[in-house]
Design a protein around this motif. Sequence first.
Motif, PDB file in Angstrom:
ATOM      1  N   CYS A 114     -26.738 -24.775 -28.369  1.00 27.80           N
ATOM      2  CA  CYS A 114     -27.014 -24.235 -29.705  1.00 27.80           C
ATOM      3  C   CYS A 114     -25.889 -23.312 -30.169  1.00 27.80           C
ATOM      4  O   CYS A 114     -25.578 -23.252 -31.358  1.00 27.80           O
ATOM      5  CB  CYS A 114     -28.342 -23.482 -29.706  1.00 27.80           C
ATOM      6  N   LYS A 115     -25.275 -22.618 -29.226  1.00 24.30           N
ATOM      7  CA  LYS A 115     -24.160 -21.725 -29.573  1.00 24.30           C
ATOM      8  C   LYS A 115     -22.909 -22.513 -29.938  1.00 24.30           C
ATOM      9  O   LYS A 115     -22.203 -22.182 -30.899  1.00 24.30           O
ATOM     10  CB  LYS A 115     -23.864 -20.814 -28.385  1.00 24.30           C
ATOM     11  N   GLU A 116     -22.628 -23.564 -29.176  1.00 26.27           N
ATOM     12  CA  GLU A 116     -21.345 -24.243 -29.307  1.00 26.27           C
ATOM     13  C   GLU A 116     -21.326 -25.375 -30.334  1.00 26.27           C
ATOM     14  O   GLU A 116     -20.266 -25.716 -30.844  1.00 26.27           O
ATOM     15  CB  GLU A 116     -20.915 -24.816 -27.943  1.00 26.27           C
ATOM     16  N   CYS A 117     -22.482 -25.954 -30.652  1.00 24.36           N
ATOM     17  CA  CYS A 117     -22.465 -27.135 -31.520  1.00 24.36           C
ATOM     18  C   CYS A 117     -22.115 -26.795 -32.962  1.00 24.36           C
ATOM     19  O   CYS A 117     -21.671 -27.651 -33.724  1.00 24.36           O
ATOM     20  CB  CYS A 117     -23.795 -27.876 -31.448  1.00 24.36           C
ATOM     21  N   GLY A 118     -22.357 -25.530 -33.387  1.00 20.32           N
ATOM     22  CA  GLY A 118     -21.931 -25.087 -34.702  1.00 20.32           C
ATOM     23  C   GLY A 118     -22.890 -25.397 -35.837  1.00 20.32           C
ATOM     24  O   GLY A 118     -22.609 -25.046 -36.988  1.00 20.32           O
TER      25      GLY A 118
ATOM     26  N   ALA B 218     -27.000 -18.801 -24.682  1.00 18.23           N
ATOM     27  CA  ALA B 218     -26.488 -18.626 -26.045  1.00 18.23           C
ATOM     28  C   ALA B 218     -25.424 -17.545 -26.129  1.00 18.23           C
ATOM     29  O   ALA B 218     -24.617 -17.531 -27.068  1.00 18.23           O
ATOM     30  CB  ALA B 218     -27.647 -18.298 -26.990  1.00 18.23           C
ATOM     31  N   MET B 219     -25.396 -16.643 -25.157  1.00 19.99           N
ATOM     32  CA  MET B 219     -24.406 -15.560 -25.167  1.00 19.99           C
ATOM     33  C   MET B 219     -23.195 -15.861 -24.291  1.00 19.99           C
ATOM     34  O   MET B 219     -22.244 -15.091 -24.268  1.00 19.99           O
ATOM     35  CB  MET B 219     -25.059 -14.252 -24.685  1.00 19.99           C
ATOM     36  N   THR B 220     -23.228 -16.970 -23.552  1.00 16.38           N
ATOM     37  CA  THR B 220     -22.209 -17.241 -22.550  1.00 16.38           C
ATOM     38  C   THR B 220     -21.184 -18.252 -23.058  1.00 16.38           C
ATOM     39  O   THR B 220     -21.533 -19.247 -23.672  1.00 16.38           O
ATOM     40  CB  THR B 220     -22.856 -17.782 -21.258  1.00 16.38           C
ATOM     41  N   ASP B 221     -19.926 -17.965 -22.771  1.00 15.35           N
ATOM     42  CA  ASP B 221     -18.828 -18.881 -23.092  1.00 15.35           C
ATOM     43  C   ASP B 221     -18.425 -19.612 -21.813  1.00 15.35           C
ATOM     44  O   ASP B 221     -17.918 -18.996 -20.863  1.00 15.35           O
ATOM     45  CB  ASP B 221     -17.640 -18.096 -23.651  1.00 15.35           C
ATOM     46  N   PHE B 222     -18.666 -20.906 -21.758  1.00 18.44           N
ATOM     47  CA  PHE B 222     -18.296 -21.697 -20.591  1.00 18.44           C
ATOM     48  C   PHE B 222     -16.820 -22.089 -20.591  1.00 18.44           C
ATOM     49  O   PHE B 222     -16.343 -22.746 -19.678  1.00 18.44           O
ATOM     50  CB  PHE B 222     -19.132 -22.987 -20.531  1.00 18.44           C
ATOM     51  N   GLY B 223     -16.089 -21.649 -21.625  1.00 12.31           N
ATOM     52  CA  GLY B 223     -14.691 -22.025 -21.770  1.00 12.31           C
ATOM     53  C   GLY B 223     -13.824 -21.745 -20.548  1.00 12.31           C
ATOM     54  O   GLY B 223     -13.073 -22.625 -20.103  1.00 12.31           O
ATOM     55  N   PRO B 224     -13.874 -20.524 -19.973  1.00 11.84           N
ATOM     56  CA  PRO B 224     -13.027 -20.246 -18.799  1.00 11.84           C
ATOM     57  C   PRO B 224     -13.301 -21.168 -17.615  1.00 11.84           C
ATOM     58  O   PRO B 224     -12.377 -21.523 -16.882  1.00 11.84           O
ATOM     59  CB  PRO B 224     -13.389 -18.786 -18.458  1.00 11.84           C
TER      60      PRO B 224
ATOM     61  N   THR C  39     -26.428 -24.918 -35.398  1.00 10.91           N
ATOM     62  CA  THR C  39     -27.700 -24.232 -35.162  1.00 10.91           C
ATOM     63  C   THR C  39     -27.461 -22.732 -34.964  1.00 10.91           C
ATOM     64  O   THR C  39     -27.999 -22.112 -34.050  1.00 10.91           O
ATOM     65  CB  THR C  39     -28.420 -24.809 -33.916  1.00 10.91           C
ATOM     66  N   ASP C  40     -26.652 -22.170 -35.830  1.00 13.11           N
ATOM     67  CA  ASP C  40     -26.302 -20.753 -35.679  1.00 13.11           C
ATOM     68  C   ASP C  40     -27.525 -19.848 -35.740  1.00 13.11           C
ATOM     69  O   ASP C  40     -27.593 -18.837 -35.039  1.00 13.11           O
ATOM     70  CB  ASP C  40     -25.302 -20.346 -36.772  1.00 13.11           C
ATOM     71  N   ARG C  41     -28.488 -20.192 -36.595  1.00 10.51           N
ATOM     72  CA  ARG C  41     -29.683 -19.358 -36.705  1.00 10.51           C
ATOM     73  C   ARG C  41     -30.477 -19.364 -35.407  1.00 10.51           C
ATOM     74  O   ARG C  41     -30.981 -18.328 -34.963  1.00 10.51           O
ATOM     75  CB  ARG C  41     -30.567 -19.845 -37.864  1.00 10.51           C
ATOM     76  N   LEU C  42     -30.572 -20.531 -34.771  1.00  6.06           N
ATOM     77  CA  LEU C  42     -31.288 -20.607 -33.497  1.00  6.06           C
ATOM     78  C   LEU C  42     -30.542 -19.825 -32.428  1.00  6.06           C
ATOM     79  O   LEU C  42     -31.148 -19.091 -31.638  1.00  6.06           O
ATOM     80  CB  LEU C  42     -31.439 -22.064 -33.060  1.00  6.06           C
ATOM     81  N   SER C  43     -29.230 -19.985 -32.386  1.00 11.25           N
ATOM     82  CA  SER C  43     -28.424 -19.274 -31.401  1.00 11.25           C
ATOM     83  C   SER C  43     -28.533 -17.770 -31.593  1.00 11.25           C
ATOM     84  O   SER C  43     -28.698 -17.012 -30.626  1.00 11.25           O
ATOM     85  CB  SER C  43     -26.958 -19.714 -31.517  1.00 11.25           C
ATOM     86  N   ASP C  44     -28.474 -17.336 -32.845  1.00 10.87           N
ATOM     87  CA  ASP C  44     -28.570 -15.909 -33.136  1.00 10.87           C
ATOM     88  C   ASP C  44     -29.932 -15.359 -32.718  1.00 10.87           C
ATOM     89  O   ASP C  44     -30.031 -14.257 -32.167  1.00 10.87           O
ATOM     90  CB  ASP C  44     -28.339 -15.668 -34.629  1.00 10.87           C
ATOM     91  N   THR C  45     -30.995 -16.121 -32.956  1.00  6.99           N
ATOM     92  CA  THR C  45     -32.338 -15.686 -32.560  1.00  6.99           C
ATOM     93  C   THR C  45     -32.445 -15.568 -31.048  1.00  6.99           C
ATOM     94  O   THR C  45     -32.994 -14.593 -30.524  1.00  6.99           O
ATOM     95  CB  THR C  45     -33.398 -16.677 -33.077  1.00  6.99           C
TER      96      THR C  45
ATOM     97  N   ILE D 111     -19.133 -28.710 -26.182  1.00  4.94           N
ATOM     98  CA  ILE D 111     -20.402 -29.377 -26.519  1.00  4.94           C
ATOM     99  C   ILE D 111     -20.825 -30.328 -25.397  1.00  4.94           C
ATOM    100  O   ILE D 111     -22.000 -30.375 -25.014  1.00  4.94           O
ATOM    101  CB  ILE D 111     -20.269 -30.137 -27.856  1.00  4.94           C
ATOM    102  N   VAL D 112     -19.864 -31.040 -24.866  1.00  7.85           N
ATOM    103  CA  VAL D 112     -20.176 -32.033 -23.825  1.00  7.85           C
ATOM    104  C   VAL D 112     -20.576 -31.357 -22.508  1.00  7.85           C
ATOM    105  O   VAL D 112     -21.454 -31.856 -21.789  1.00  7.85           O
ATOM    106  CB  VAL D 112     -18.962 -32.962 -23.602  1.00  7.85           C
ATOM    107  N   PHE D 113     -19.963 -30.219 -22.200  1.00  7.81           N
ATOM    108  CA  PHE D 113     -20.163 -29.598 -20.891  1.00  7.81           C
ATOM    109  C   PHE D 113     -21.633 -29.279 -20.579  1.00  7.81           C
ATOM    110  O   PHE D 113     -22.128 -29.666 -19.510  1.00  7.81           O
ATOM    111  CB  PHE D 113     -19.307 -28.331 -20.775  1.00  7.81           C
ATOM    112  N   PRO D 114     -22.370 -28.551 -21.445  1.00  4.91           N
ATOM    113  CA  PRO D 114     -23.769 -28.254 -21.092  1.00  4.91           C
ATOM    114  C   PRO D 114     -24.630 -29.506 -20.948  1.00  4.91           C
ATOM    115  O   PRO D 114     -25.532 -29.548 -20.099  1.00  4.91           O
ATOM    116  CB  PRO D 114     -24.244 -27.372 -22.250  1.00  4.91           C
ATOM    117  N   ILE D 115     -24.344 -30.537 -21.759  1.00  2.99           N
ATOM    118  CA  ILE D 115     -25.099 -31.790 -21.645  1.00  2.99           C
ATOM    119  C   ILE D 115     -24.805 -32.449 -20.302  1.00  2.99           C
ATOM    120  O   ILE D 115     -25.715 -32.932 -19.613  1.00  2.99           O
ATOM    121  CB  ILE D 115     -24.752 -32.737 -22.805  1.00  2.99           C
TER     122      ILE D 115
END
Length: 391
Positions: free
Chosen positions: A255-259, A110-116, A261-267, A225-229
């Motif tokens: 949960c972080k990237e789909c936009g 949830a804290m990681t950006d797979f973008g790079p 489920t912010d509450r779940l990602s934040d938790t 969104i597609v990448f983790p799946i």
Amino acid sequence: MQLAEGLHNLWMSTGIMNFVKPADPALSGIEQIMHQYGCPIMIVICLFLLWLGIKKQFEPLLLVPIAFGGLLSNIPVCDIAGPNGFLGIVYEAGIHKGIFPLIIFMGVGAMTDFGPLIANPKTLLLGGAAQFGIFGALLLALVCFGFTLPQAGAIGIIGGADGPTSIFVTSKLAPELLGAIAVAAYSYMALVPVIQPPIMKALTTEAERKIQMRQLREVTKREKIVFPIMVLVLCAIFLPDACPLVGALTFGNLCKECGVTDRLSDTMQNALINIVTIFLGLSVGSKLSADQFLTVQTLFILILGIIAFSLATAAGVIMAKIMNLFLKEKINPLIGSAGVSAVPMAARVSNKVGLEYNPQNYLLMHAMGPNVAGVIGSAVAAGVLLSLIAH
């Protein structure tokens, strides 16, 4: 008489009378010292670890709970770390069953950006190459130090520079080594800024360290969104044993990237990972009891841990140099050292060393690609070890 006997029993049950064990005629020399004075020695070691965590800020979020758990486990008589003690019960529920590392991996996802990594997928090779440290240390532990195959596998995973993965694998393969391996893994993670730069500079030329890389392309939300799946599906097809770790990581990231489920990602990023970190650290510290930690094996584990970490760093840099033989647009080999899983510290070290030789050379986002690949790679390596050894 009854009063005197009661007072005597009370005195004999105090910590003062039990910190030093009676001599064992079967032991001699250093073994006798470790047997008799193990508890006070371990308390001093745990206080040193607390100092490292608090004063030097070496991975304090985990080193402080681990060190304090070690203090509790070495208090005589009360048996806090025993099967019926507080730490023993927490260990059984969270570590032995493998729950705590998986929850932490959710938070990491949830804290990681797979973008790079998505923007520059060839850096996946750098993360993969860094896993050489795991298997190199495994062979050394097996051939040169006399460890069993499960123990060698648990020691090798230190080279992944990923604490939760190390704990997860060790709890499955060699739980008797958990305390030493956890301390080694988190200590070396904290020492990334000290260990890596000399290796990076030794394996690269000044011209290579000055290589500038173009800015990464912007990654779309759909790709994120597609990448983790996609990663989870590939893992399920080719290496199901890695799915617990990879699944937790990719679920947290989705949960972080789909936009939605912010509450779940934040938790997962905050409350949940913080709560679990407390219990994970304390329960790992419960394995720092004198009889388990003060052994020759612990010294060997610390030696093999630094070898594994150094091999992983070197392999990432060397892979980058090999790739440059075939690439028209060269990559800076310094980012190869970020192929270990210490996110984002290893990427920051790559950036820092690059700036020393070229003040305009900002490598942080480029280094995050192999750094994130290292997280995935260490989880995959863990699955390989479990598949080969645990089955």
